[in-house]
Design a protein around this motif. Structure first.
Motif, short mmCIF file in Angstrom:
data_model
loop_
_atom_site.label_atom_id
_atom_site.label_comp_id
_atom_site.label_asym_id
_atom_site.label_seq_id
_atom_site.Cartn_x
_atom_site.Cartn_y
_atom_site.Cartn_z
N LEU A 217 1.87 -0.85 -11.56
CA LEU A 217 0.60 -0.54 -10.90
C LEU A 217 0.62 -0.98 -9.44
O LEU A 217 0.15 -0.25 -8.56
N ALA A 218 1.19 -2.16 -9.20
CA ALA A 218 1.29 -2.64 -7.82
C ALA A 218 2.15 -1.72 -6.97
O ALA A 218 1.81 -1.42 -5.82
N GLY A 219 3.26 -1.25 -7.55
CA GLY A 219 4.12 -0.33 -6.82
C GLY A 219 3.41 0.95 -6.47
O GLY A 219 3.54 1.47 -5.34
N LEU A 220 2.63 1.49 -7.42
CA LEU A 220 1.88 2.73 -7.16
C LEU A 220 0.84 2.53 -6.06
O LEU A 220 0.67 3.39 -5.19
N ILE A 221 0.15 1.38 -6.10
CA ILE A 221 -0.89 1.11 -5.11
C ILE A 221 -0.28 0.93 -3.72
O ILE A 221 -0.75 1.52 -2.73
N VAL A 222 0.78 0.12 -3.63
CA VAL A 222 1.42 -0.11 -2.33
C VAL A 222 2.01 1.20 -1.79
O VAL A 222 1.90 1.50 -0.60
N ALA A 223 2.63 1.99 -2.67
CA ALA A 223 3.21 3.26 -2.25
C ALA A 223 2.13 4.21 -1.73
O ALA A 223 2.32 4.87 -0.70
N ARG A 224 1.02 4.28 -2.44
CA ARG A 224 -0.06 5.17 -2.02
C ARG A 224 -0.63 4.75 -0.67
O ARG A 224 -0.87 5.60 0.21
N LEU A 225 -0.83 3.46 -0.50
CA LEU A 225 -1.34 2.97 0.79
C LEU A 225 -0.37 3.28 1.92
O LEU A 225 -0.77 3.74 3.00
N ALA A 226 0.92 3.04 1.66
CA ALA A 226 1.93 3.25 2.70
C ALA A 226 2.03 4.73 3.08
O ALA A 226 2.11 5.07 4.28
N ILE A 227 2.03 5.60 2.09
CA ILE A 227 2.16 7.03 2.38
C ILE A 227 0.92 7.56 3.10
O ILE A 227 1.03 8.32 4.07
N ARG A 228 -0.26 7.14 2.65
CA ARG A 228 -1.49 7.63 3.27
C ARG A 228 -1.68 7.12 4.69
O ARG A 228 -2.18 7.84 5.56
N GLN A 229 -1.28 5.87 4.93
CA GLN A 229 -1.59 5.28 6.23
C GLN A 229 -0.48 5.42 7.26
O GLN A 229 -0.76 5.57 8.45
N ILE A 230 0.79 5.35 6.82
CA ILE A 230 1.87 5.44 7.82
C ILE A 230 2.93 6.48 7.44
O ILE A 230 3.94 6.59 8.12
N GLY A 231 2.71 7.20 6.36
CA GLY A 231 3.63 8.28 6.01
C GLY A 231 4.84 7.88 5.20
O GLY A 231 5.74 8.69 4.97
N GLY A 232 4.92 6.63 4.75
CA GLY A 232 6.07 6.20 3.96
C GLY A 232 6.27 4.70 4.01
O GLY A 232 5.36 3.95 4.38
N GLN A 233 7.48 4.28 3.68
CA GLN A 233 7.76 2.85 3.62
C GLN A 233 8.64 2.38 4.76
O GLN A 233 9.36 3.16 5.38
N THR A 234 8.51 1.08 5.05
CA THR A 234 9.33 0.41 6.05
C THR A 234 9.85 -0.88 5.43
O THR A 234 9.49 -1.23 4.31
#
Length: 260
Positions: A217-234
């Motif tokens: 669940l944490a992975g899904l939440i962090v991934a969703r936030l990252a994609i929506r706000q900055i377009g992906g992960q860093t």
């Protein structure tokens, strides 16, 4: 796929690369960090995490032997894990909180995340992370139970990183995460297996299942936030994901411990 020739040598090289990637221990791999070598070595991240957890457990055990209170021993254990990792993941958490919380545009968020200074959001995130982990370890109290909890938390929190890197695209073409590349399926599967096995052996099947659900669940939440706000992960996002995992597993261990 890991090379078939000299498999033991490749495994050792991957372990050294993973350890040098997430700790300050001078064990740099002889394998060139190019052509996806770092991505392939991500299967060993939970093993490196296990070593970090053991270092923290050793500090806790020594403190307990000296007669120090669980609260003090927990702080020393936490400090040891932060020292051995060079506060890499804490830095990522703080930068992520500052960037996602303080920036209004994608470009501004990424700019903030690259700034070495810590803002209000980052400071609050660090305070919460340190406080929750410290209080969880202090609540567990028993040195052997603390050892198991630390090993489970540090291994499992890093076991999901390869999958996260594989499923969530880099937010920018440069930076730590982009340069590492996307882990192959085999590395993702091995890391997940090691993390799951460590969780089950350290905390038992029931607690391991709860931990896996929370980590997912944490992975899904962090991934969703990252994609929506900055377009992906860093790299900072990966650090925040790891910190979230540590917190959740330690809280699970503490909750079951307190519950009998």
């Amino acid at each position: 796929m890991m090379p078939r020739a000299e498999p033991l040598k490749d495994i050792i090289a991957d372990l050294r690369m993973a350890a040098s990637f997430v700790t300050i221990v001078p064990v740099a791999s002889s394998k060139p960090a190019a052509d996806g070598a770092v991505a392939r070595a991500t299967w060993a991240l939970p093993v490196a995490g296990l070593l970090v957890g053991l270092a923290g457990a050793a500090a806790y055990a020594v403190a307990s032997k000296l007669g120090l209170a669980p609260t003090t021993a927990a702080l020393l254990a936490l400090g040891t894990t932060i020292f051995i990792t060079g506060a890499l993941h804490e830095d990522g958490l703080a930068d992520t909180a500052d960037g996602l919380g303080g920036g209004r545009t994608r470009e501004r968020k990424l700019e903030i995340m690259r700034d070495s200074r810590i803002g209000t959001y980052g400071g609050c995130a660090l305070l919460l992370s340190l406080g929750l982990r410290w209080s969880a370890l202090a609540a567990i109290a028993n040195p052997w139970a603390v050892t198991l909890a630390l090993c489970a938390a540090h291994a499992a929190a890093r076991a999901g990183v390869p999958a996260f890197m594989s499923l969530v695209p880099p937010a920018r073409p440069d930076g730590l995460s982009a340069s590492a590349g996307s882990p192959p399926g085999r590395s993702v599967a091995i890391a997940f297996a090691i993390g799951t096995l460590t969780l089950a052996l350290a905390l038992g099947p029931g607690k391991a299942l709860v931990g896996l659900i929370l980590l997912s669940l944490a992975g899904l939440i962090v991934a969703r936030l990252a994609i929506r706000q900055i377009g992906g992960q860093t790299g900072d996002i990966l650090g925040a994901f790891e910190q979230t995992g540590e917190i959740l597993i330690l809280l699970v261990a503490a909750a079951f411990q307190m519950g009998g």
